[in-house]
Motif scaffolding. Structure first.
Motif, PDB file in Angstrom:
ATOM      1  N   SER A 133      -5.526  -1.245   2.005  1.00 11.47           N
ATOM      2  CA  SER A 133      -5.920  -2.641   1.897  1.00 11.47           C
ATOM      3  C   SER A 133      -5.912  -3.316   3.260  1.00 11.47           C
ATOM      4  O   SER A 133      -5.438  -2.759   4.263  1.00 11.47           O
ATOM      5  N   SER A 134      -6.407  -4.525   3.302  1.00  9.40           N
ATOM      6  CA  SER A 134      -6.500  -5.270   4.560  1.00  9.40           C
ATOM      7  C   SER A 134      -5.115  -5.664   5.063  1.00  9.40           C
ATOM      8  O   SER A 134      -4.140  -5.696   4.306  1.00  9.40           O
ATOM      9  N   LYS A 135      -5.040  -5.993   6.340  1.00  2.00           N
ATOM     10  CA  LYS A 135      -3.764  -6.434   6.918  1.00  2.00           C
ATOM     11  C   LYS A 135      -3.285  -7.720   6.265  1.00  2.00           C
ATOM     12  O   LYS A 135      -2.080  -7.905   6.048  1.00  2.00           O
ATOM     13  N   ASP A 136      -4.208  -8.627   5.959  1.00  2.00           N
ATOM     14  CA  ASP A 136      -3.820  -9.872   5.288  1.00  2.00           C
ATOM     15  C   ASP A 136      -3.221  -9.581   3.918  1.00  2.00           C
ATOM     16  O   ASP A 136      -2.262 -10.236   3.498  1.00  2.00           O
ATOM     17  N   ASN A 137      -3.773  -8.605   3.222  1.00  2.00           N
ATOM     18  CA  ASN A 137      -3.254  -8.229   1.920  1.00  2.00           C
ATOM     19  C   ASN A 137      -1.852  -7.636   2.038  1.00  2.00           C
ATOM     20  O   ASN A 137      -0.966  -7.924   1.230  1.00  2.00           O
ATOM     21  N   VAL A 138      -1.627  -6.837   3.068  1.00  2.00           N
ATOM     22  CA  VAL A 138      -0.314  -6.234   3.293  1.00  2.00           C
ATOM     23  C   VAL A 138       0.748  -7.306   3.513  1.00  2.00           C
ATOM     24  O   VAL A 138       1.900  -7.173   3.074  1.00  2.00           O
ATOM     25  N   LEU A 139       0.363  -8.400   4.168  1.00  2.00           N
ATOM     26  CA  LEU A 139       1.313  -9.487   4.427  1.00  2.00           C
ATOM     27  C   LEU A 139       1.796 -10.136   3.137  1.00  2.00           C
ATOM     28  O   LEU A 139       2.885 -10.700   3.096  1.00  2.00           O
ATOM     29  N   VAL A 140       1.019 -10.047   2.066  1.00  3.42           N
ATOM     30  CA  VAL A 140       1.402 -10.646   0.787  1.00  3.42           C
ATOM     31  C   VAL A 140       2.485  -9.825   0.099  1.00  3.42           C
ATOM     32  O   VAL A 140       3.508 -10.363  -0.341  1.00  3.42           O
ATOM     33  N   HIS A 141       2.295  -8.522   0.004  1.00  2.00           N
ATOM     34  CA  HIS A 141       3.196  -7.684  -0.796  1.00  2.00           C
ATOM     35  C   HIS A 141       4.074  -6.752   0.027  1.00  2.00           C
ATOM     36  O   HIS A 141       5.010  -6.169  -0.487  1.00  2.00           O
ATOM     37  N   GLY A 142       3.776  -6.586   1.328  1.00  2.00           N
ATOM     38  CA  GLY A 142       4.618  -5.771   2.193  1.00  2.00           C
ATOM     39  C   GLY A 142       4.474  -4.277   2.004  1.00  2.00           C
ATOM     40  O   GLY A 142       5.296  -3.507   2.518  1.00  2.00           O
ATOM     41  N   ILE A 143       3.446  -3.834   1.290  1.00  2.00           N
ATOM     42  CA  ILE A 143       3.231  -2.397   1.098  1.00  2.00           C
ATOM     43  C   ILE A 143       2.322  -1.928   2.233  1.00  2.00           C
ATOM     44  O   ILE A 143       1.105  -2.136   2.196  1.00  2.00           O
ATOM     45  N   GLY A 144       2.915  -1.310   3.238  1.00  2.00           N
ATOM     46  CA  GLY A 144       2.177  -0.937   4.433  1.00  2.00           C
ATOM     47  C   GLY A 144       1.201   0.201   4.210  1.00  2.00           C
ATOM     48  O   GLY A 144       1.230   0.890   3.185  1.00  2.00           O
ATOM     49  N   HIS A 145       0.352   0.405   5.203  1.00  2.00           N
ATOM     50  CA  HIS A 145      -0.676   1.441   5.077  1.00  2.00           C
ATOM     51  C   HIS A 145      -0.074   2.833   4.900  1.00  2.00           C
ATOM     52  O   HIS A 145      -0.601   3.648   4.140  1.00  2.00           O
ATOM     53  N   GLY A 146       1.038   3.112   5.586  1.00  2.00           N
ATOM     54  CA  GLY A 146       1.680   4.412   5.435  1.00  2.00           C
ATOM     55  C   GLY A 146       2.172   4.638   4.017  1.00  2.00           C
ATOM     56  O   GLY A 146       1.978   5.717   3.444  1.00  2.00           O
ATOM     57  N   THR A 147       2.808   3.612   3.445  1.00  2.00           N
ATOM     58  CA  THR A 147       3.278   3.718   2.065  1.00  2.00           C
ATOM     59  C   THR A 147       2.114   3.890   1.106  1.00  2.00           C
ATOM     60  O   THR A 147       2.186   4.678   0.149  1.00  2.00           O
ATOM     61  N   GLN A 148       1.038   3.173   1.344  1.00  2.00           N
ATOM     62  CA  GLN A 148      -0.141   3.297   0.483  1.00  2.00           C
ATOM     63  C   GLN A 148      -0.705   4.718   0.531  1.00  2.00           C
ATOM     64  O   GLN A 148      -1.069   5.286  -0.503  1.00  2.00           O
ATOM     65  N   GLN A 149      -0.761   5.298   1.706  1.00  2.00           N
ATOM     66  CA  GLN A 149      -1.324   6.640   1.849  1.00  2.00           C
ATOM     67  C   GLN A 149      -0.430   7.714   1.235  1.00  2.00           C
ATOM     68  O   GLN A 149      -0.924   8.751   0.783  1.00  2.00           O
ATOM     69  N   ARG A 150       0.890   7.469   1.219  1.00  2.00           N
ATOM     70  CA  ARG A 150       1.823   8.447   0.663  1.00  2.00           C
ATOM     71  C   ARG A 150       2.105   8.232  -0.818  1.00  2.00           C
ATOM     72  O   ARG A 150       2.860   8.991  -1.424  1.00  2.00           O
ATOM     73  N   ALA A 151       1.516   7.190  -1.403  1.00  2.00           N
ATOM     74  CA  ALA A 151       1.802   6.832  -2.792  1.00  2.00           C
ATOM     75  C   ALA A 151       1.273   7.887  -3.759  1.00  2.00           C
ATOM     76  O   ALA A 151       0.482   8.763  -3.401  1.00  2.00           O
TER      77      ALA A 151
END
Length: 213
Positions: A66-84
């Motif tokens: 997701s976008s960086k702005d979206n990450v700021l809302v929920h705190g789920i970073g790109h690394g966590t998203q990719q490893r989910a």
């Protein structure tokens, strides 16, 4: 795994529910037709009591981060998203957890839309659990309080009752806060109504009209 399939086959949810599941989701955006699930958090109420041992949390891998702005809302970073977890693994686990329990969320239509679409696409089955929207049920059950809360957002109700929130805007944190609010609301209802799914749905429907002004 897939116990949910056996439990659901040819069955309808009972009118009287001993176990409710309160949930929240985090997503890559607000459009259920385009955006994707990022996480699901849930906790059960057993006979009106929150059972922390009966809880669920999982991160779901989106097609793209997701976008960086979206990450700021929920705190789920790109690394966590990719490893989910892969959605084809995560969603059956979620269905195993909820079984046939009625589901509760604040502004439930949002959570229901994302989950129903993801389950249909990834699992290939309809999502048939009954839902109750706490955003509609609360003002119907507590009309005098609703006039004092000062707004319709979940934060307004939590602040009014002094309900602490650990991890606001995380799926697990919001699910637990919503469950604590649900406890307050159910406490104000007649005992015969607290576990009756259809009566609570009807009351929440009345609350929808009360909050329309």
């Amino acid at each position: 795994m897939f116990d949910w399939l056996l439990n659901r086959a040819g069955s309808n949810a009972a009118t009287e529910a001993q176990r409710w599941v309160v949930l929240d989701v985090e997503t890559t955006g607000l459009d259920s037709g385009r955006d994707s699930l990022l996480s699901i958090g849930a906790v059960a109420l057993i006979d009106g009591r929150i059972d922390l041992a009966d809880s669920f949390e999982i991160h779901v891998r989106p097609p793209s981060v997701s976008s960086k702005d979206n990450v700021l809302v929920h705190g789920i970073g790109h690394g966590t998203q990719q490893r989910a977890a892969d959605p084809k693994e995560a969603l059956p686990r979620f269905l195993d957890y909820i079984g046939t329990a009625p589901l509760v969320a604040y502004h439930a239509a949002f959570d229901q839309a994302f989950l129903a679409r993801a389950i249909k696409v990834q699992v290939g089955l309809p999502f048939s659990n009954p839902w109750v929207d706490l955003a509609e049920l609360a003002p119907a059950a507590l009309p005098k309080v609703a006039g004092e809360v000062g707004g319709k957002a979940l934060d307004h109700w939590l602040s009014y009752f002094g309900i602490p929130v650990a991890g606001r805007h995380t799926a697990a944190g919001d699910a637990l806060a919503t469950a604590m609010l649900l406890q307050r609301v159910l406490h104000e209802l007649p005992a015969a109504q607290r576990q009756n799914v259809r009566r609570l749905q009807a009351l929440a429907g009345a609350g929808k009209w009360l909050g329309a002004g």
